[in-house]
Design a protein around this motif. Structure first.
Motif: not given
Length: 326
Positions: A110-119, A172-175, A184-189, A201-208
């Motif tokens: 999911y985050w692999g896709y979302l990061a792609t979208f945001l990027n 980003f915001q807290c869920s 800021d979300a750009t560095e994480s993306i 998919q991304i590594p688990t430890d990179l899920i924001p």
């Protein structure tokens, strides 16, 4: 609550009360039956109304970005395959928003896709309609309100002039909404994109995650969950509200660009209310699919149903031509 937010809430109530009408792509507001002028005359009228205005308020929505090539949201366009092809090939959905709703097998995908979208949105070049709009607004007193979160306006204009009332892909915001802060979300993306490479998919430890409570984060954008309507949200509404109140006596032109039928309450209907109630105000709508002109505004408004990119390009040329003739 700010002045402009009150207008939005009034329109939201109308939307709820008349949802069956809106769901058919219509409006409960009585529209003008006046036959529109031909296209060339409309462009000349647009240019004259713009030149006569002392102050311009731009309302930019999804149709504006789509007109410049950001048309991957709803269907399988070439730009969709260019940016999301590996996900579409593997999971079969078509359109970036369909990917948002897809039941991916895990959060890493999911985050692999979302990061792609945001990027994709954050690194897109400034699209031609925004370039033309910037040229048109040069030397004009203006402000912008937008429901777009793709940062095209922020790239094109001073951020102090832009009110992003539905969020921004840069944050980003807290869920769990444990804090009013967004971050800021750009560095994480960037990190997610680099780590994912050609995979999906991304590594688990990179899920924001929220730096305060550790809950998973999500973009500060309406539609992902409990969208924060606190400090930054109120600041965005305050920008457009204060700008409008400080120009109450000005000859104002409201220009609505690309508002869809699912979200008339944020720009379109507040612009109608303001245009009608301010004696020195006029209104222009440009929309490829449905350019509505209320009957009450037919003597102080213009609706152009045409490609937004073409209209802005032609208006830009018309304004330059008029300036050169002076």
């Amino acid at each position: 609550m700010t002045f402009y937010e009150k207008l939005v809430l009034q329109s939201q109530q109308s939307f709820q009360n008349n949802y069956s009408t809106y769901s058919q792509g219509k409006t409960p507001i009585k529209l003008s039956t006046k036959q529109p002028d031909n296209y060339e005359t409309q462009i000349k009228k647009f240019s004259k109304m713009f030149n006569d205005a002392e102050y311009v308020v731009i309302g930019g929505a999804s149709g504006l970005s789509a007109a410049g090539g950001g048309d991957f949201y709803y269907t399988d366009t070439p730009s969709f395959y260019e940016n999301f092809g590996k996900f579409s090939k593997k999971y079969g959905f078509k359109g970036a928003f369909a990917g948002m709703r897809y039941p991916f097998p895990n959060r890493e995908t999911y985050w692999g896709y979302l990061a792609t979208f945001l990027n994709t949105t954050l690194n897109a070049s400034i699209r031609q309609p925004y370039q033309d709009l910037a040229a048109i607004l040069n030397d004009k007193d203006f402000d912008i309100v937008t429901t777009n979160q793709d940062t095209q306006f922020i790239k094109s204009f001073d951020e102090a002039k832009v009110s992003e009332i539905q969020g921004d892909h840069r944050f980003f915001q807290c869920s769990n909404a444990c804090t009013d802060d967004v971050w800021d979300a750009t560095e994480s993306i960037d990190q997610m994109i680099k780590a994912m490479g050609d995979d999906t998919q991304i590594p688990t430890d990179l899920i924001p995650r929220c730096p305060r409570c550790g809950a998973e984060a999500f973009p500060w954008v309406r539609g992902y969950g409990n969208f924060l309507e606190e400090k930054k949200y109120q600041a965005e509404y305050a920008k457009i509200s204060n700008a409008l109140l400080s120009h109450q006596g000005s000859k104002t032109l409201f220009i609505e660009l690309g508002v869809g039928r699912m979200t008339p309450m944020f720009i379109q209907e507040p612009f109608w209310t303001l245009s009608y109630n301010l004696s020195n105000a006029n209104y222009i709508s440009v929309n490829r699919d449905s350019a509505f002109l209320p009957e009450q505004l037919e003597n102080k408004g213009l609706a152009i149903q045409n490609d937004i990119a073409k209209v802005l390009h032609d208006v830009r040329n018309q304004i330059v031509e008029v300036k050169n003739d002076k």
